[in-house]
Design a protein around this motif. Structure first.
Motif, short mmCIF file in Angstrom:
data_model
loop_
_atom_site.label_atom_id
_atom_site.label_comp_id
_atom_site.label_asym_id
_atom_site.label_seq_id
_atom_site.Cartn_x
_atom_site.Cartn_y
_atom_site.Cartn_z
N LYS A 1 52.12 -21.77 55.67
CA LYS A 1 51.31 -22.74 56.38
C LYS A 1 51.04 -22.37 57.84
O LYS A 1 50.07 -22.82 58.43
CB LYS A 1 51.99 -24.11 56.34
CG LYS A 1 52.20 -24.66 54.93
CD LYS A 1 50.88 -24.87 54.21
CE LYS A 1 51.10 -25.49 52.84
NZ LYS A 1 49.84 -25.65 52.09
N LEU B 1 47.66 -19.94 51.57
CA LEU B 1 48.01 -21.00 50.63
C LEU B 1 49.52 -21.20 50.55
O LEU B 1 49.98 -22.28 50.18
CB LEU B 1 47.48 -20.66 49.24
CG LEU B 1 45.97 -20.44 49.11
CD1 LEU B 1 45.60 -20.03 47.69
CD2 LEU B 1 45.21 -21.69 49.52
N THR B 2 50.28 -20.17 50.88
CA THR B 2 51.74 -20.24 50.73
C THR B 2 52.48 -20.29 52.07
O THR B 2 53.59 -20.80 52.15
CB THR B 2 52.25 -19.03 49.93
OG1 THR B 2 51.84 -17.82 50.58
CG2 THR B 2 51.68 -19.05 48.52
N SER C 1 40.28 -22.82 41.38
CA SER C 1 41.16 -23.69 42.15
C SER C 1 40.37 -24.57 43.12
O SER C 1 39.45 -24.10 43.79
CB SER C 1 42.19 -22.86 42.93
OG SER C 1 42.96 -23.67 43.78
N GLU C 2 40.75 -25.83 43.19
CA GLU C 2 40.11 -26.75 44.12
C GLU C 2 40.82 -26.79 45.47
O GLU C 2 40.37 -27.47 46.39
CB GLU C 2 40.08 -28.16 43.52
CG GLU C 2 39.24 -28.26 42.25
CD GLU C 2 39.21 -29.67 41.69
OE1 GLU C 2 39.87 -30.55 42.27
OE2 GLU C 2 38.52 -29.89 40.67
N SER C 3 41.91 -26.05 45.57
CA SER C 3 42.68 -26.06 46.82
C SER C 3 42.30 -24.92 47.76
O SER C 3 42.86 -24.80 48.85
CB SER C 3 44.18 -25.97 46.50
OG SER C 3 44.48 -24.75 45.84
N PRO D 1 40.73 -22.98 50.66
CA PRO D 1 40.09 -23.39 51.91
C PRO D 1 38.70 -22.79 52.03
O PRO D 1 38.41 -21.72 51.48
CB PRO D 1 41.03 -22.82 52.98
CG PRO D 1 41.69 -21.65 52.31
CD PRO D 1 41.83 -22.02 50.87
#
Length: 460
Positions: free
Chosen positions: A192, A189-190, A56-58, A60
């Motif tokens: 915030k 990721l879910t 995954s590129e998302s 952090p």
């Protein structure tokens, strides 16, 4: 005089009855909330493909901050373990906090460190960094050699030199499972608005470790280490998991916690004057979230990322650790006393903080008073031996039942301990804990009170 004594015993018994009823009702609620939560998480772990996150590129970026002080070869093993974690966007910042032994020399030789220039990215006040090193073997390894300032100061130093969105705080005697970071990051990721994520701590004593990896999971043969296993299970499996539904957790273990770096800097980092620096920081983050009028929980817990840590194997070492924990609890509760039954802080102020005060801080005082009340009540004829023993058996039995539920939850879900003999030993510890160990724990917490009022402070 007799009438006065009778009134005293009746009133005291009534107060104690309501106290234990309230505390055990909350314990039952935590269990009721944690059982479906852990089984739901266990089911989702079996269905999810954690390896997809690696692509995954998302994800952090994460900086792992490892303070070391006189760690020696143990520190070398910890660094190897952290470098090998499965996570694509991580760097490791090792902070040597003025170790007088050969820790720095061992790090230089093992990882082929060369002196470099490093620019800080934060402005938290810390002791002076004398030198910075980069590894010729691992490009993502930065080692800072600084003057001694204590663990909180070392953590702040690591945060200053991080450029990542999140940072992971670990201890030098902690071993992480390879997928721990991937599992730990999922809530960020879910959800915030999460500022801090805690996870399960398990006991390393008795396990076989080679090259920073656990090759065989065993229960320790040492009594003092073994008895802590069921204590940790109760605390992490139903305690912290249950609090997720009641306003969020208030404590994340200093051995394993993932933080929003920017939020920590905005809060001033770790309070170097606080005795329980990890507890104080999570309380500050919780206050920050509530004062921002956000209803989201600042501090959460997830059960499946696992870190293994060494626990004290002797009576004296364990007593010193627990006394310091209670000393830190006293300190943090006083620093954040404005939260006590304060609706401005939501469930944390109305339930979380009061629980920490009544269920943790003053519990040794209440339980000791109950022992004396039973003893003098029997001696003076206000209580029979049968009634006194019944009270003790009910109190100790409830604790054993809650611990047993935690063990059953562990055995039926993630099952790090798989052999029948291990199960039997765990169940034996659930009963042994309340006989002897519980009473010593009260004594250690009294020492914590004494250390707090004497303002005795230690760091590592």
């Amino acid at each position: 005089m007799l009438l006065l004594m009778e009134t005293f015993f009746k009133t005291s018994n009534l107060i104690l009855m309501y106290y234990f009823l309230a505390i055990n009702t909350l314990y039952a609620l935590l269990i009721a909330l944690s059982i479906p939560a852990i089984y739901k998480r266990f089911k989702s772990v079996g269905l999810e493909d954690i390896s997809k996150l690696l692509k995954s590129e998302s994800l952090p970026t994460i900086s792992i901050v490892l303070p070391v002080y006189n760690e020696g070869l143990g520190g070398i093993a910890a660094v190897h373990n952290l470098l090998e974690l499965h996570y694509p966007s991580k760097d490791l910042i090792v902070v040597n906090d003025g170790s007088p032994d050969n820790t720095m020399e061992l790090l230089i030789n093992e990882f082929e460190l060369v002196e470099t220039f490093a620019m800080p990215n934060g402005n938290l006040p810390t002791e002076k960094v004398s030198k910075a090193y980069r590894s010729k073997r691992f490009s993502n390894l930065l080692v800072l050699d600084k003057e001694n300032g204590g663990k909180s100061d070392a953590n702040n130093c690591g945060i200053n030199y991080s450029f990542a969105k999140l940072y992971l705080n670990v201890d030098g005697d902690t071993i992480l499972e390879n997928d721990a970071l991937l599992r730990m990051v999922r809530p960020f990721l879910t959800e915030k608005l999460i500022l801090c994520q805690g996870a399960t701590i398990r006991i390393l004593n008795g396990c076989t470790v080679k090259n920073g990896k656990i090759t065989n999971v065993e229960l320790p043969r040492n009594y003092w280490a073994g008895i802590q296993i069921v204590e940790y299970m109760r605390s992490f499996i139903y305690g912290k998991l249950g609090w997720n539904s009641l306003g969020g957790n208030l404590i994340v273990s200093g051995a394993f916690g993932l933080f929003d770096r920017k939020a920590v800097i905005e809060c001033g980092g770790y309070n170097t004057k606080a005795i329980g620096e990890d507890f104080e920081l999570t309380m500050t983050l919780t206050m920050k979230r509530r004062l921002e009028k956000e209803k989201a929980k600042a501090v959460m817990f997830i059960p499946d990322p696992v870190a293994w840590t060494d626990v004290p194997p002797t009576y004296s070492e364990l007593g010193t650790q627990r006394a310091r924990w209670h000393q830190g609890l006293c300190d943090t509760m006083w620093i954040h006393k404005d939260m006590f039954f304060n609706p401005k802080y939501g469930m944390t102020g109305m339930l979380g903080y009061p629980y920490m005060f009544f269920g943790e801080l003053i519990e040794p005082l209440v339980e000791t008073f109950a022992y004396f009340l039973i003893f003098f009540g029997i001696s003076l004829g206000y209580l029979t031996w049968r009634d006194g023993l019944l009270v003790l058996m009910v109190s100790w039995g409830l604790t054993s039942i809650m611990t047993m539920i935690a063990v059953v939850m562990e055995v039926s879900t993630f099952r790090r301990y798989k052999r029948l003999g291990q199960f039997a030993l765990l169940f034996m510890y659930t009963f042994l804990e309340v006989l002897g160990y519980r009473q010593m724990y009260i004594w250690w917490r009294f020492k914590g009170f004494w250390r707090y009022f004497k303002s005795t402070k230690g760091y590592y």
